[in-house]
Design an enzyme around this catalytic site. Sequence first.
Site, mmCIF file in Angstrom:
data_model
loop_
_atom_site.group_PDB
_atom_site.id
_atom_site.type_symbol
_atom_site.label_atom_id
_atom_site.label_comp_id
_atom_site.label_asym_id
_atom_site.label_seq_id
_atom_site.Cartn_x
_atom_site.Cartn_y
_atom_site.Cartn_z
ATOM 1 N N ASP A 131 -0.640 2.312 -20.465
ATOM 2 C CA ASP A 131 -2.046 2.663 -20.201
ATOM 3 C C ASP A 131 -2.055 3.852 -19.239
ATOM 4 O OD1 ASP A 131 -4.792 2.646 -20.152
ATOM 5 O OD2 ASP A 131 -4.982 0.906 -18.838
ATOM 6 N N TYR B 282 0.845 -1.191 0.000
ATOM 7 C CA TYR B 282 0.000 0.000 0.000
ATOM 8 C C TYR B 282 0.882 1.243 0.000
ATOM 9 C CZ TYR B 282 -3.086 3.721 1.527
ATOM 10 O OH TYR B 282 -3.769 4.908 1.609
ATOM 11 N N LEU B 283 0.624 2.164 -0.913
ATOM 12 C CA LEU B 283 1.348 3.426 -0.986
ATOM 13 C C LEU B 283 0.452 4.529 -0.446
ATOM 14 C CD1 LEU B 283 2.903 3.177 -4.582
ATOM 15 C CD2 LEU B 283 3.969 2.605 -2.392
#
Length: 262
Positions: free
Chosen positions: A172, A80-81
């Site tokens: 993307d 998790y950032l």
Amino acid sequence: MDPRGLLRRAGLEVEASPVPLHGGDISRVFRLGPYVVKVAEGAPSGLFPAEAEGLRALGARGVRVPRVVWVGEEGLVLEYLPEGPPDWEALARMLADLHRRREPAYAAPPGFLGTFPLPGREGGEWTEFFYLRAVEPLLRATWDLLEGLGPKVESLFRKPLPTEGPAPLHGDLWHGNLRFTPQGPALLDPSFFVGERGVDLAMMRLFGGFPEAFWRAYRALYPIPQEVERALPRYQVYYLLAHVHFFGKAYLAPLWKVIFAS
């Protein structure tokens, strides 16, 4: 599979309850303590392993990405950032450094744009490479929806695209796949391959989200030649065909627009 089940499958245990996060069209995304867990029912085979490999490829080339903790066909566990302040100049530096890198040749592993499967391909002349690997599969999938635009798309790639050299790409790069952290910008959910940087620049221009502060800093670090600027609508055709495939004929109008801008 539920997110706690996937963590157990990965040999991890946390006390925190799953907190839903924004996800894509097929994945459900949760935070559980120090982890982000992505799960999906009916995900195409290879989807999560391809995402993990793309993250590792970008990370190996100096891009900040979440660390891959565990991956399987059922889902993906990432670091998790935490969220930090926007820093568009730092993003410009990171992307300019990425796009200036030179790889031995154009290359793409079998992968996905969203959940659309794309073939692997290696080497060759750039325009043919990009058309056969990226455009043609989507063109075949959407032909019956295009109301006569198919031959016009084909004709766009009969003239060569400009080349600066094979560069690693996110593939993307819309604003939803960017996260600012306390340590600086990070990129998420890649469709990684080695191609021309115009592919990334085209997606960044297509739906907005990248302010003039970014473009000013990026151009100062790595100027964009006019021939590359003029080619961006042709690269945008690739992404708009994907939107026609996933979301239908509402995207024919913007597809017309970029075809006639090419």
